[in-house]
Design an enzyme around this catalytic site. Sequence first.
Site, PDB file in Angstrom:
ATOM      1  N   LYS A  14       0.971  -1.342  -0.182  1.00 10.88           N
ATOM      2  CA  LYS A  14       0.085   0.197  -0.151  1.00 10.88           C
ATOM      3  C   LYS A  14       0.772   1.647  -0.002  1.00 10.88           C
ATOM      4  O   LYS A  14       0.612   2.294  -1.308  1.00 10.88           O
ATOM      5  CB  LYS A  14      -0.914  -0.018   1.484  1.00 10.88           C
ATOM      6  CG  LYS A  14      -1.503  -1.327   1.886  1.00 10.88           C
ATOM      7  CD  LYS A  14      -2.986  -1.211   2.644  1.00 10.88           C
ATOM      8  CE  LYS A  14      -2.404  -0.861   3.589  1.00 10.88           C
ATOM      9  NZ  LYS A  14      -1.729  -1.878   4.384  1.00 10.88           N
ATOM     10  N   ARG A  89      -7.897   0.974  10.300  1.00 11.73           N
ATOM     11  CA  ARG A  89      -7.626  -0.074  11.129  1.00 11.73           C
ATOM     12  C   ARG A  89      -9.172  -0.970  11.837  1.00 11.73           C
ATOM     13  O   ARG A  89      -8.807  -2.075  11.430  1.00 11.73           O
ATOM     14  CB  ARG A  89      -6.813  -0.286  11.544  1.00 11.73           C
ATOM     15  CG  ARG A  89      -4.884  -0.659  10.553  1.00 11.73           C
ATOM     16  CD  ARG A  89      -4.289   0.055  10.929  1.00 11.73           C
ATOM     17  NE  ARG A  89      -2.969  -1.102  10.910  1.00 11.73           N
ATOM     18  CZ  ARG A  89      -1.880  -0.319   9.836  1.00 11.73           C
ATOM     19  NH1 ARG A  89      -2.096   0.486   9.525  1.00 11.73           N
ATOM     20  NH2 ARG A  89      -0.361  -1.367   9.346  1.00 11.73           N
ATOM     21  N   ARG A 125      12.448  -6.377   4.157  1.00 12.77           N
ATOM     22  CA  ARG A 125      12.139  -5.000   3.642  1.00 12.77           C
ATOM     23  C   ARG A 125      13.082  -4.657   4.592  1.00 12.77           C
ATOM     24  O   ARG A 125      13.052  -4.730   5.982  1.00 12.77           O
ATOM     25  CB  ARG A 125      10.523  -4.766   3.765  1.00 12.77           C
ATOM     26  CG  ARG A 125      10.712  -3.335   3.900  1.00 12.77           C
ATOM     27  CD  ARG A 125       8.316  -2.838   4.111  1.00 12.77           C
ATOM     28  NE  ARG A 125       8.675  -3.012   5.083  1.00 12.77           N
ATOM     29  CZ  ARG A 125       6.918  -2.677   5.511  1.00 12.77           C
ATOM     30  NH1 ARG A 125       7.010  -2.237   4.630  1.00 12.77           N
ATOM     31  NH2 ARG A 125       6.783  -2.844   7.193  1.00 12.77           N
ATOM     32  N   ARG A 158      13.221  -1.775   9.758  1.00 11.58           N
ATOM     33  CA  ARG A 158      12.171  -1.157  10.788  1.00 11.58           C
ATOM     34  C   ARG A 158      12.065  -2.414  11.958  1.00 11.58           C
ATOM     35  O   ARG A 158      12.121  -3.118  12.038  1.00 11.58           O
ATOM     36  CB  ARG A 158      10.395  -1.553  10.157  1.00 11.58           C
ATOM     37  CG  ARG A 158      10.289   0.250   9.576  1.00 11.58           C
ATOM     38  CD  ARG A 158       8.859   0.338   8.822  1.00 11.58           C
ATOM     39  NE  ARG A 158       7.908  -0.239   9.893  1.00 11.58           N
ATOM     40  CZ  ARG A 158       6.589  -0.412   8.698  1.00 11.58           C
ATOM     41  NH1 ARG A 158       6.124   0.317   8.061  1.00 11.58           N
ATOM     42  NH2 ARG A 158       5.539  -0.619  10.015  1.00 11.58           N
ATOM     43  N   ARG A 169       1.360  -9.234  13.914  1.00 12.44           N
ATOM     44  CA  ARG A 169       0.517  -7.645  13.019  1.00 12.44           C
ATOM     45  C   ARG A 169      -0.178  -8.897  12.040  1.00 12.44           C
ATOM     46  O   ARG A 169      -1.998  -7.971  11.944  1.00 12.44           O
ATOM     47  CB  ARG A 169       1.787  -6.750  12.014  1.00 12.44           C
ATOM     48  CG  ARG A 169       2.729  -5.892  12.873  1.00 12.44           C
ATOM     49  CD  ARG A 169       3.804  -5.346  12.681  1.00 12.44           C
ATOM     50  NE  ARG A 169       3.526  -4.500  11.595  1.00 12.44           N
ATOM     51  CZ  ARG A 169       4.321  -4.201  10.321  1.00 12.44           C
ATOM     52  NH1 ARG A 169       5.683  -5.237  10.439  1.00 12.44           N
ATOM     53  NH2 ARG A 169       4.411  -3.532   9.234  1.00 12.44           N
TER      54      ARG A 169
HETATM   55  P1  AMP Z   1       1.772   0.189   9.434  1.00  9.70           P
HETATM   56  O1  AMP Z   1       3.335   1.142   8.940  1.00  9.70           O
HETATM   57  O2  AMP Z   1       0.627   1.789   8.641  1.00  9.70           O
HETATM   58  O3  AMP Z   1       2.562  -1.178   8.932  1.00  9.70           O
HETATM   59  O4  AMP Z   1       1.539   1.107  10.536  1.00  9.70           O
HETATM   60  C1  AMP Z   1       3.041   0.355  11.961  1.00  9.70           C
HETATM   61  C2  AMP Z   1       2.123   0.207  13.035  1.00  9.70           C
HETATM   62  O5  AMP Z   1       1.079   2.054  13.315  1.00  9.70           O
HETATM   63  C3  AMP Z   1       0.871  -0.412  12.780  1.00  9.70           C
HETATM   64  O6  AMP Z   1       1.266  -2.196  13.458  1.00  9.70           O
HETATM   65  C4  AMP Z   1       0.353  -0.025  14.421  1.00  9.70           C
HETATM   66  O7  AMP Z   1       0.957  -0.429  15.403  1.00  9.70           O
HETATM   67  C5  AMP Z   1       0.525   1.574  14.257  1.00  9.70           C
HETATM   68  N1  AMP Z   1      -0.759   1.705  13.660  1.00  9.70           N
HETATM   69  C6  AMP Z   1      -1.104   2.576  11.826  1.00  9.70           C
HETATM   70  N2  AMP Z   1      -2.008   2.634  11.455  1.00  9.70           N
HETATM   71  C7  AMP Z   1      -2.922   2.540  12.481  1.00  9.70           C
HETATM   72  C8  AMP Z   1      -4.237   2.698  12.567  1.00  9.70           C
HETATM   73  N3  AMP Z   1      -4.881   3.362  11.567  1.00  9.70           N
HETATM   74  N4  AMP Z   1      -4.940   2.361  14.086  1.00  9.70           N
HETATM   75  C9  AMP Z   1      -4.259   1.830  15.401  1.00  9.70           C
HETATM   76  N5  AMP Z   1      -3.216   1.414  14.577  1.00  9.70           N
HETATM   77  C10 AMP Z   1      -1.547   2.239  14.062  1.00  9.70           C
END
Ligand code: AMP
Length: 211
Positions: A14, A89, A125, A158, A169
């Site tokens: 994404k 989410r 990654r 990361r 996750r």
């Molecule tokens: P991402 O970079 O989108 O994979 O997000 C990394 C982390 O940020 C996730 O594993 C969550 O801990 C937190 N996070 C990101 N977006 C959300 C969301 N919309 N709701 C809750 N936690 C989020």
Amino acid sequence: MGTIVFLGPPGSGKGTQAKLLADRYGFVHLSTGDMLRRAIKDQTPVGVKAKGFVERGDLVPDGIIIELISSCLSSIARQSKVILDGFPRTVAQAEALDGSSTTEVSKAVNFTVPEDILIERLTGRRVCSKCGDSFHLVFIPPKSPGVCDRCHGNLVQRNDDSERVVRNRLEVFRSQNQGLLDYYSNHRKFVGVDANQSVDSIQSELLKILL
Ligand code: AMP
């Protein structure tokens, strides 16, 4: 403002696709994950509250994340075409987005990839510590190992891309996903994309859907 939401598991591309659409076609790319990582780095009040959740791969509570994205959306010009990457989410987040007076969801794009491939993608990654661009040790290798093609920053893993956190996750994603799919497939312009393809092939599918 017209808003597109990108749905799909972590590692489905994404962010990579949203970045390309922002660079090439002027979309505004908003990633709640990027916002949270910045807040954690800068030790803002939101960052301090969110840190433990992000490190464990758990969702940050809805209240915190809804406030974060709402204040961001309210500062963006009304005529912008916004891509939300990683938000919503949960169904509560989707409802909050629909309740917002500044934005209207025009498309919900669902990225699908088989789970074994997601684990391989996420653990391999590497991201640029300066500009955030994403690479992969095998699938999207940088021109020079460990160096970002775009800005020459250092590529790092990361913290939440370790296999243990990745598995959590994906589990968290599975627990919320059906509700979200039901929400958008019933109410919105919902479209699925096979994201188990090359970056370029997915980009051309998206262009057909979005332009
Ligand atoms: P991402 O970079 O989108 O994979 O997000 C990394 C982390 O940020 C996730 O594993 C969550 O801990 C937190 N996070 C990101 N977006 C959300 C969301 N919309 N709701 C809750 N936690 C989020």
